[in-house]
Each structure stands twice: as C-alpha cells, then as structure tokens.
Design an enzyme around this catalytic site. Structure first.
Site, PDB file in Angstrom:
ATOM      1  N   GLY A   1       0.766  -1.244   0.000  1.00 20.33           N
ATOM      2  CA  GLY A   1       0.000   0.000   0.000  1.00 20.33           C
ATOM      3  C   GLY A   1       0.796   1.293   0.000  1.00 20.33           C
TER       4      GLY A   1
ATOM      5  N   GLU B   1       3.741   4.415   6.199  1.00 15.25           N
ATOM      6  CA  GLU B   1       2.539   3.576   6.127  1.00 15.25           C
ATOM      7  C   GLU B   1       1.464   4.278   5.295  1.00 15.25           C
ATOM      8  OE1 GLU B   1       1.096   0.978   6.009  1.00 15.25           O
ATOM      9  OE2 GLU B   1       0.555   0.049   7.887  1.00 15.25           O
TER      10      GLU B   1
ATOM     11  N   ASP C   1      -5.935   2.097  10.282  1.00 16.90           N
ATOM     12  CA  ASP C   1      -7.357   1.826  10.488  1.00 16.90           C
ATOM     13  C   ASP C   1      -7.540   1.505  11.973  1.00 16.90           C
ATOM     14  OD1 ASP C   1      -9.948   0.864  10.388  1.00 16.90           O
ATOM     15  OD2 ASP C   1      -9.655  -0.377   8.634  1.00 16.90           O
TER      16      ASP C   1
ATOM     17  N   PHE D   1     -14.180   2.842   3.768  1.00 15.93           N
ATOM     18  CA  PHE D   1     -13.175   2.109   3.001  1.00 15.93           C
ATOM     19  C   PHE D   1     -12.776   2.941   1.789  1.00 15.93           C
ATOM     20  CE2 PHE D   1     -11.133  -1.098   0.463  1.00 15.93           C
ATOM     21  CZ  PHE D   1     -10.466  -1.848   1.419  1.00 15.93           C
TER      22      PHE D   1
HETATM   23  P1  IMP Z   1      -5.130  -1.752  10.688  1.00 18.25           P
HETATM   24  O1  IMP Z   1      -4.243  -2.830  11.236  1.00 18.25           O
HETATM   25  O2  IMP Z   1      -6.587  -2.000  11.020  1.00 18.25           O
HETATM   26  O3  IMP Z   1      -4.697  -0.350  11.104  1.00 18.25           O
HETATM   27  O4  IMP Z   1      -5.090  -1.873   9.109  1.00 18.25           O
HETATM   28  C1  IMP Z   1      -4.092  -1.323   8.369  1.00 18.25           C
HETATM   29  C2  IMP Z   1      -3.959  -1.956   6.996  1.00 18.25           C
HETATM   30  O5  IMP Z   1      -5.227  -2.395   6.456  1.00 18.25           O
HETATM   31  C3  IMP Z   1      -3.436  -0.926   6.032  1.00 18.25           C
HETATM   32  O6  IMP Z   1      -2.020  -0.940   6.000  1.00 18.25           O
HETATM   33  C4  IMP Z   1      -4.102  -1.307   4.719  1.00 18.25           C
HETATM   34  O7  IMP Z   1      -3.304  -2.237   4.022  1.00 18.25           O
HETATM   35  C5  IMP Z   1      -5.395  -1.958   5.109  1.00 18.25           C
HETATM   36  N1  IMP Z   1      -6.521  -0.991   5.060  1.00 18.25           N
HETATM   37  C6  IMP Z   1      -7.151  -0.428   6.111  1.00 18.25           C
HETATM   38  N2  IMP Z   1      -8.121   0.401   5.711  1.00 18.25           N
HETATM   39  C7  IMP Z   1      -8.119   0.379   4.361  1.00 18.25           C
HETATM   40  C8  IMP Z   1      -8.904   1.065   3.347  1.00 18.25           C
HETATM   41  O8  IMP Z   1      -9.819   1.870   3.611  1.00 18.25           O
HETATM   42  N3  IMP Z   1      -8.564   0.785   2.050  1.00 18.25           N
HETATM   43  C9  IMP Z   1      -7.584  -0.093   1.704  1.00 18.25           C
HETATM   44  N4  IMP Z   1      -6.824  -0.734   2.612  1.00 18.25           N
HETATM   45  C10 IMP Z   1      -7.085  -0.506   3.932  1.00 18.25           C
END
Ligand code: IMP
Ligand code: MG
Length: 182
Positions: A44, A99, A103, A152
């Site tokens: 990403g 990063e 999320d 999203f």
């Molecule tokens: P977290 O561990 O919940 O903070 O998720 C982080 C990872 O989930 C990011 O590095 C992204 O790869 C993926 N992610 C979270 N939200 C989105 C989104 O809205 N679109 C696309 N990828 C996302």
C-alpha cells in the site's frame, strides 16, 4: 477510469501532492543531521513512499517490508505475518516507518514492537491517512498526512483485490464488501 465503484473523492491529487511536499520539508528539518532510513510497508505505501522520498531533501535510505494480517482484509485481527522482511540491519539507525493508512492501528502496533526490538536509534511513523475514531488507543504517529472519515478508501496505493492502486487520488469505494474481503 470510468468505474462505478470509484465513489466520492476523499483527497484529490493536488491536495495529496501539496501535503506530501509539506511533510517532506518537515521531515527534512526534523532529521537534518541524521537522515532517516525510510521503511515502506508494502504494498500500500509504495506510491506514497516514492513521492514522499522525493520531497525529503536529505540523503535518505530505503528498505521495504511486506506484512499481511490474518483474517479478512477489512478488519485486521492484530495477528500480523511478515511476508517479506527488511534487508537492512536497524541497529543504531533513525528509522521512519512509511505507512499508507492506519485503520484499527493493530498492524502498526505490531510493526512498531517488532522493529523496536531490532535496536534502532529512533523509530517514528509517517502515515498518509488515519481513519478517525477507529483506533483503540491513540497511535503515536509523528507525521500524519490526512485524517479521514472511517470509510473504506481506494487509490494512491490502496487496493481492493489489487485494483485501484494506480489512481492518483483517494476515493471512497462503493463496490460490494465481498470483493474487499479477498
Ligand atoms: P489496521 O491494522 O486495522 O490499522 O489496518 C491497516 C492496513 O489495512 C493498512 O495498512 C491497509 O493495508 C489496510 N486498510 C485499512 N483500511 C483500508 C482502506 O480503507 N482501504 C484499503 N486498505 C485498507
Ligand atoms: Mg490491502
């Protein structure tokens, strides 16, 4: 791209590039005599990393790491698997994690703990996007591009099923949630 699943614009190309230039200046001023080792989190962050690095007027170095969370891709469980580890030794380095999006913050919490154990001189995070109100504890992010609503999003590195990464802006994804889960 004429695609009905590309929804409302969240951050347009001009805003993105302007903010990244400012982040680059801020990082260059903060690190100055200690150019950081930029650690990009694949896939990403690849596009953000490329633009951010060009906005930092210091002799930075690069490394990349690929991680994947177990379970669905829309909700991370906090169990993170390293798919590709770093090539470089972090001992004594000033490490800046780059990063794409925070999320729940669980992926980042894991990464921080993992990289901290490798003995860097400093360890900070630059996240392009932070979703508001979703983190269980406030993640300690030194640099943030934009705070966005908890929807999203796609584009500028962010995908659904490997698509949309090449959009030069960030938009809401309005397709079905099943597609996101792959
Ligand atoms: P977290 O561990 O919940 O903070 O998720 C982080 C990872 O989930 C990011 O590095 C992204 O790869 C993926 N992610 C979270 N939200 C989105 C989104 O809205 N679109 C696309 N990828 C996302
Ligand atoms: Mg993804």
């Amino acid at each position: 791209m004429n695609d009905p699943n590309i929804g409302r614009m969240v951050v347009d190309e001009h805003e993105l590039q302007q903010r990244i230039r400012d982040l680059g200046k801020e990082i260059a001023a903060d690190y100055d005599a200690n150019p950081p080792l930029l650690v990009g989190i694949l896939k990403g962050a690849f596009m953000f990393m490329a633009d951010l690095a060009r906005a930092i007027d210091l002799p930075v170095e690069f490394d990349f790491m690929a991680v994947s969370s177990y379970g669905s891709s829309t909700r991370t469980s906090g169990v993170v698997r390293i798919m590709k580890d770093l090539d470089l030794d972090l001992t004594g380095r000033h490490v800046l994690i780059v990063e794409d999006i925070v999320d729940s913050g669980l992926t980042l919490a894991y990464l921080r703990k993992n990289l901290r154990a490798r003995g860097p001189a400093s360890l900070e995070v630059c996240a392009l996007l932070v979703k508001e109100g979703l983190q269980k504890t406030e993640p300690d992010l030194k640099y943030i591009g934009f705070r966005i609503p908890p929807k999203f999003v796609i584009g500028y590195g962010l995908d659904v099923d490997e698509r949309y990464r090449n959009l030069p802006f960030i938009a809401e994804y309005t397709g079905s949630s099943e597609q996101r889960l792959t």
